[in-house]
Design a protein around this motif. Structure first.
Motif, PDB file in Angstrom:
ATOM      1  N   GLY A  82      -8.131  79.648 -56.356  1.00 34.30           N
ATOM      2  CA  GLY A  82      -8.805  78.439 -55.899  1.00 34.30           C
ATOM      3  C   GLY A  82      -9.473  78.609 -54.549  1.00 34.30           C
ATOM      4  O   GLY A  82     -10.651  78.262 -54.373  1.00 34.30           O
ATOM      5  N   TRP A  83      -8.753  79.149 -53.569  1.00 31.39           N
ATOM      6  CA  TRP A  83      -9.347  79.295 -52.235  1.00 31.39           C
ATOM      7  C   TRP A  83     -10.358  80.433 -52.187  1.00 31.39           C
ATOM      8  O   TRP A  83     -11.302  80.376 -51.392  1.00 31.39           O
ATOM      9  CB  TRP A  83      -8.251  79.477 -51.202  1.00 31.39           C
ATOM     10  N   TRP A  84     -10.194  81.451 -53.009  1.00 27.25           N
ATOM     11  CA  TRP A  84     -11.223  82.484 -53.063  1.00 27.25           C
ATOM     12  C   TRP A  84     -12.537  81.883 -53.560  1.00 27.25           C
ATOM     13  O   TRP A  84     -13.607  82.149 -52.982  1.00 27.25           O
ATOM     14  CB  TRP A  84     -10.792  83.628 -53.980  1.00 27.25           C
ATOM     15  N   LEU A  85     -12.472  81.067 -54.606  1.00 27.48           N
ATOM     16  CA  LEU A  85     -13.687  80.438 -55.121  1.00 27.48           C
ATOM     17  C   LEU A  85     -14.296  79.474 -54.099  1.00 27.48           C
ATOM     18  O   LEU A  85     -15.524  79.457 -53.913  1.00 27.48           O
ATOM     19  CB  LEU A  85     -13.366  79.687 -56.424  1.00 27.48           C
ATOM     20  N   LEU A  86     -13.448  78.666 -53.450  1.00 29.64           N
ATOM     21  CA  LEU A  86     -13.972  77.726 -52.455  1.00 29.64           C
ATOM     22  C   LEU A  86     -14.657  78.461 -51.307  1.00 29.64           C
ATOM     23  O   LEU A  86     -15.753  78.058 -50.865  1.00 29.64           O
ATOM     24  CB  LEU A  86     -12.839  76.864 -51.900  1.00 29.64           C
ATOM     25  N   GLY A  90     -18.521  78.589 -50.269  1.00 24.91           N
ATOM     26  CA  GLY A  90     -18.909  78.184 -48.927  1.00 24.91           C
ATOM     27  C   GLY A  90     -19.789  79.204 -48.241  1.00 24.91           C
ATOM     28  O   GLY A  90     -20.670  78.842 -47.446  1.00 24.91           O
ATOM     29  N   ARG A  91     -19.566  80.494 -48.525  1.00 19.89           N
ATOM     30  CA  ARG A  91     -20.438  81.518 -47.941  1.00 19.89           C
ATOM     31  C   ARG A  91     -21.824  81.495 -48.582  1.00 19.89           C
ATOM     32  O   ARG A  91     -22.833  81.742 -47.909  1.00 19.89           O
ATOM     33  CB  ARG A  91     -19.804  82.902 -48.116  1.00 19.89           C
ATOM     34  N   ARG A  92     -21.884  81.201 -49.861  1.00 26.67           N
ATOM     35  CA  ARG A  92     -23.179  81.126 -50.546  1.00 26.67           C
ATOM     36  C   ARG A  92     -23.924  79.852 -50.180  1.00 26.67           C
ATOM     37  O   ARG A  92     -25.152  79.856 -50.079  1.00 26.67           O
ATOM     38  CB  ARG A  92     -22.972  81.181 -52.073  1.00 26.67           C
ATOM     39  N   PRO A  94     -23.505  77.270 -47.287  1.00 30.10           N
ATOM     40  CA  PRO A  94     -22.815  76.806 -46.077  1.00 30.10           C
ATOM     41  C   PRO A  94     -22.676  75.292 -45.994  1.00 30.10           C
ATOM     42  O   PRO A  94     -21.720  74.792 -45.380  1.00 30.10           O
ATOM     43  CB  PRO A  94     -23.705  77.340 -44.941  1.00 30.10           C
ATOM     44  N   ASP A  95     -23.590  74.555 -46.600  1.00 28.01           N
ATOM     45  CA  ASP A  95     -23.484  73.099 -46.568  1.00 28.01           C
ATOM     46  C   ASP A  95     -22.377  72.587 -47.482  1.00 28.01           C
ATOM     47  O   ASP A  95     -22.069  71.384 -47.462  1.00 28.01           O
ATOM     48  CB  ASP A  95     -24.823  72.460 -46.949  1.00 28.01           C
ATOM     49  N   HIS A  96     -21.793  73.479 -48.300  1.00 33.21           N
ATOM     50  CA  HIS A  96     -20.689  73.111 -49.175  1.00 33.21           C
ATOM     51  C   HIS A  96     -19.384  73.805 -48.776  1.00 33.21           C
ATOM     52  O   HIS A  96     -18.453  73.873 -49.577  1.00 33.21           O
ATOM     53  CB  HIS A  96     -21.022  73.456 -50.635  1.00 33.21           C
ATOM     54  N   ALA A  97     -19.324  74.309 -47.558  1.00 34.25           N
ATOM     55  CA  ALA A  97     -18.092  74.931 -47.074  1.00 34.25           C
ATOM     56  C   ALA A  97     -17.085  73.847 -46.705  1.00 34.25           C
ATOM     57  O   ALA A  97     -17.447  72.696 -46.451  1.00 34.25           O
ATOM     58  CB  ALA A  97     -18.388  75.817 -45.867  1.00 34.25           C
ATOM     59  N   VAL A  98     -15.806  74.229 -46.675  1.00 38.13           N
ATOM     60  CA  VAL A  98     -14.753  73.289 -46.289  1.00 38.13           C
ATOM     61  C   VAL A  98     -14.963  72.870 -44.834  1.00 38.13           C
ATOM     62  O   VAL A  98     -15.178  73.714 -43.959  1.00 38.13           O
ATOM     63  CB  VAL A  98     -13.360  73.924 -46.461  1.00 38.13           C
ATOM     64  N   VAL A  99     -14.924  71.584 -44.587  1.00 37.13           N
ATOM     65  CA  VAL A  99     -15.076  71.032 -43.238  1.00 37.13           C
ATOM     66  C   VAL A  99     -13.748  70.389 -42.840  1.00 37.13           C
ATOM     67  O   VAL A  99     -13.218  69.538 -43.568  1.00 37.13           O
ATOM     68  CB  VAL A  99     -16.214  69.984 -43.188  1.00 37.13           C
ATOM     69  N   SER A 100     -13.204  70.789 -41.709  1.00 36.16           N
ATOM     70  CA  SER A 100     -11.929  70.252 -41.260  1.00 36.16           C
ATOM     71  C   SER A 100     -12.089  68.810 -40.780  1.00 36.16           C
ATOM     72  O   SER A 100     -13.201  68.341 -40.512  1.00 36.16           O
ATOM     73  CB  SER A 100     -11.370  71.106 -40.122  1.00 36.16           C
ATOM     74  N   VAL A 101     -10.968  68.130 -40.655  1.00 35.16           N
ATOM     75  CA  VAL A 101     -10.996  66.761 -40.131  1.00 35.16           C
ATOM     76  C   VAL A 101     -11.550  66.748 -38.715  1.00 35.16           C
ATOM     77  O   VAL A 101     -12.356  65.885 -38.349  1.00 35.16           O
ATOM     78  CB  VAL A 101      -9.578  66.151 -40.161  1.00 35.16           C
ATOM     79  N   GLU A 102     -11.129  67.711 -37.905  1.00 36.03           N
ATOM     80  CA  GLU A 102     -11.605  67.774 -36.532  1.00 36.03           C
ATOM     81  C   GLU A 102     -13.115  67.940 -36.475  1.00 36.03           C
ATOM     82  O   GLU A 102     -13.794  67.299 -35.654  1.00 36.03           O
ATOM     83  CB  GLU A 102     -10.929  68.930 -35.787  1.00 36.03           C
ATOM     84  N   ALA A 103     -13.670  68.793 -37.360  1.00 38.46           N
ATOM     85  CA  ALA A 103     -15.122  68.976 -37.388  1.00 38.46           C
ATOM     86  C   ALA A 103     -15.825  67.721 -37.870  1.00 38.46           C
ATOM     87  O   ALA A 103     -16.910  67.380 -37.408  1.00 38.46           O
ATOM     88  CB  ALA A 103     -15.475  70.161 -38.292  1.00 38.46           C
ATOM     89  N   SER A 104     -15.198  67.001 -38.794  1.00 40.90           N
ATOM     90  CA  SER A 104     -15.793  65.759 -39.274  1.00 40.90           C
ATOM     91  C   SER A 104     -15.802  64.702 -38.179  1.00 40.90           C
ATOM     92  O   SER A 104     -16.772  63.945 -38.035  1.00 40.90           O
ATOM     93  CB  SER A 104     -15.027  65.243 -40.497  1.00 40.90           C
ATOM     94  N   VAL A 105     -14.737  64.640 -37.395  1.00 39.57           N
ATOM     95  CA  VAL A 105     -14.722  63.729 -36.249  1.00 39.57           C
ATOM     96  C   VAL A 105     -15.834  64.104 -35.274  1.00 39.57           C
ATOM     97  O   VAL A 105     -16.457  63.234 -34.647  1.00 39.57           O
ATOM     98  CB  VAL A 105     -13.346  63.767 -35.543  1.00 39.57           C
TER      99      VAL A 105
END
Length: 425
Positions: A82-86, A90-92, A94-105
């Motif tokens: 799962g995390w390998w695919l995510l 995200g590398r392919r 970048p706008d669909h990479a995981v964004v942390s809560v801190e980054a969203s704030v």
């Protein structure tokens, strides 16, 4: 230059009503998200280990021991793939990479599907016994909802920042039934701003979320702990033990940081995560309390339900298994693992102190140790203090020694961090 207040003044009533409605909906969404996380986690635990009543540790002990290894291997495979695919996606994109809560704030938008999948993977592996905290998943889900709602409502960038942080705090409040802790978490950690503009929505969203989630989340405290009376011995111990716990907590933070920096970057996670999880599963054949988010170890320490040396051994192995899980590439939190490790260390140091000055209940040492250790690992003394008090339903009689121990631990953490930054030994 025209201020935001001047621009809004003509439509102030409608703006206030809209902001109140959005704030309430953030709390409701956080409560629903927290409740769903709670239900999903417990459903996975009951399914994996075949128990219907009792605690997670009791379920582990009643199930065939080999099921722990099987469950951890399955968790490693699911998490690795799962995390390998995510991360590959995200590398392919970048706008669909995981964004942390801190980054969203900070202003970044959290991609919906990616965020939900990331949270779901955390719930699955923790439910199957992975040694990592579960608290990040409800925070991410609630922050995603708060960000989406804020964008649709057309609030300002500052209001969006506050609402996303409050949403994350509401998710924490909901899943653990800690309304004040969730609010303080949002204000102290995510916003780092104490004002009416941050305190009021934080209190409102966390309170609403906790009330909504209480439909499924038990209202009783997370840990069953006896009420510990205040005594001179426990006060002096708190002063002396604080620096020791702070030093240990800094060591744990450094280990976690090292593990995060050296986790598999690409396809290596497909091999490393199943192997590390399998190793943790094998160790759990003898020490089942190392599995899960740390609640099992925390409860053992708070009640001294086993010999102190055995609980200390579980604490050491729990530390290693949590660091290894993070190093294997898993996403998740360290809140409950930190609390459990701090409780185990506090119990151990307190038991030694009781040989010198007996009389204080061991639960008091574990509770104070948990708060001090958590304060350093979270870099949030007020959040740690409030969370431990809510987790254990402890009265105010231990407030002063907890504060003293936290102060000593945080001071050591600050000095060590400052020395590292400035190059001083």
């Amino acid at each position: 230059m025209t201020s935001a207040r001047a621009v809004r003044r003509p439509g102030a009533p409608s703006w206030v009503i809209r902001l109140v409605v959005v704030t309430a909906l953030v709390g409701v969404g956080g409560g629903i998200g927290g409740a769903l996380v709670y239900l999903a986690l417990h459903a996975i635990q009951h399914l994996a280990f075949g128990y219907s009543e009792g605690s997670f540790l009791e379920g582990l002990q009643e199930a065939p021991p080999v099921s722990r290894v099987v469950a951890l291997v399955v968790a490693g495979v699911i998490g690795g793939v799962g995390w390998w695919l995510l991360r590959w996606w995200g590398r392919r994109r970048p706008d669909h990479a995981v964004v942390s809560v801190e980054a969203s704030v900070g202003g970044r938008r959290m991609p919906g599907i990616v965020t939900l999948v990331n949270a779901a993977l955390q719930i699955v592996i923790v439910g199957l016994g992975a040694s990592i905290g579960r608290e990040v998943a409800p925070r991410e889900v609630a922050a995603l909802w708060a960000g989406w709602l804020s964008d649709r409502a057309g609030v300002t960038a500052r209001e969006r920042r506050i609402l996303v942080a409050c949403g994350a705090g509401a998710g924490l409040a909901a899943v653990y039934n800690v309304p004040l802790g969730g609010a303080v978490f949002a204000v102290e950690i995510l916003l780092a701003e104490v004002s009416f503009a941050t305190i009021l929505p934080a209190l409102a969203t966390s309170a609403i979320a906790a009330l909504v989630a209480r439909i499924v989340v038990p209202a009783n405290p997370l840990y069953a702990v006896e009420q510990v009376p205040l005594s001179p011995t426990i006060v002096l111990w708190s002063v002396l033990a604080g620096p020791l716990l702070g030093f240990a907590a800094v060591g744990f933070v450094k280990l976690v940081g090292f593990a995060q920096r050296h986790r598999p970057k690409s396809w290596g996670i497909l091999i490393v995560m199943p192997l590390v999880f399998a190793a943790v599963g094998v160790v759990s054949l003898w020490l089942p309390a190392i599995l899960g988010n740390g609640r099992s170890l925390g409860q053992l320490a708070f009640t001294a339900a086993m010999p102190v040396l055995l609980i200390f051994a579980i604490t050491v192995v729990k530390t290693a298994s949590t660091v290894g899980t993070i190093g294997a590439g898993a996403a998740g939190g360290t809140l409950t693992p930190s609390l459990a490790i701090g409780a185990g260390l506090g119990l151990t140091i307190g038991a030694l102190w009781n040989l010198i000055w007996p009389g204080a209940p061991l639960a008091g040492f574990a509770l104070i140790g948990a708060a001090a250790f958590l304060a350093v690992t979270m870099r949030a003394p007020f959040t740690a203090l409030v969370l431990v008090m809510e987790f254990t339903n402890q009265g105010l009689q231990l407030l002063a020694p907890i504060m003293l121990c936290i102060a000593g631990a945080v001071a050591v953490g600050y000095l060590m961090e400052r020395g590292r930054v400035t190059g001083v030994a």
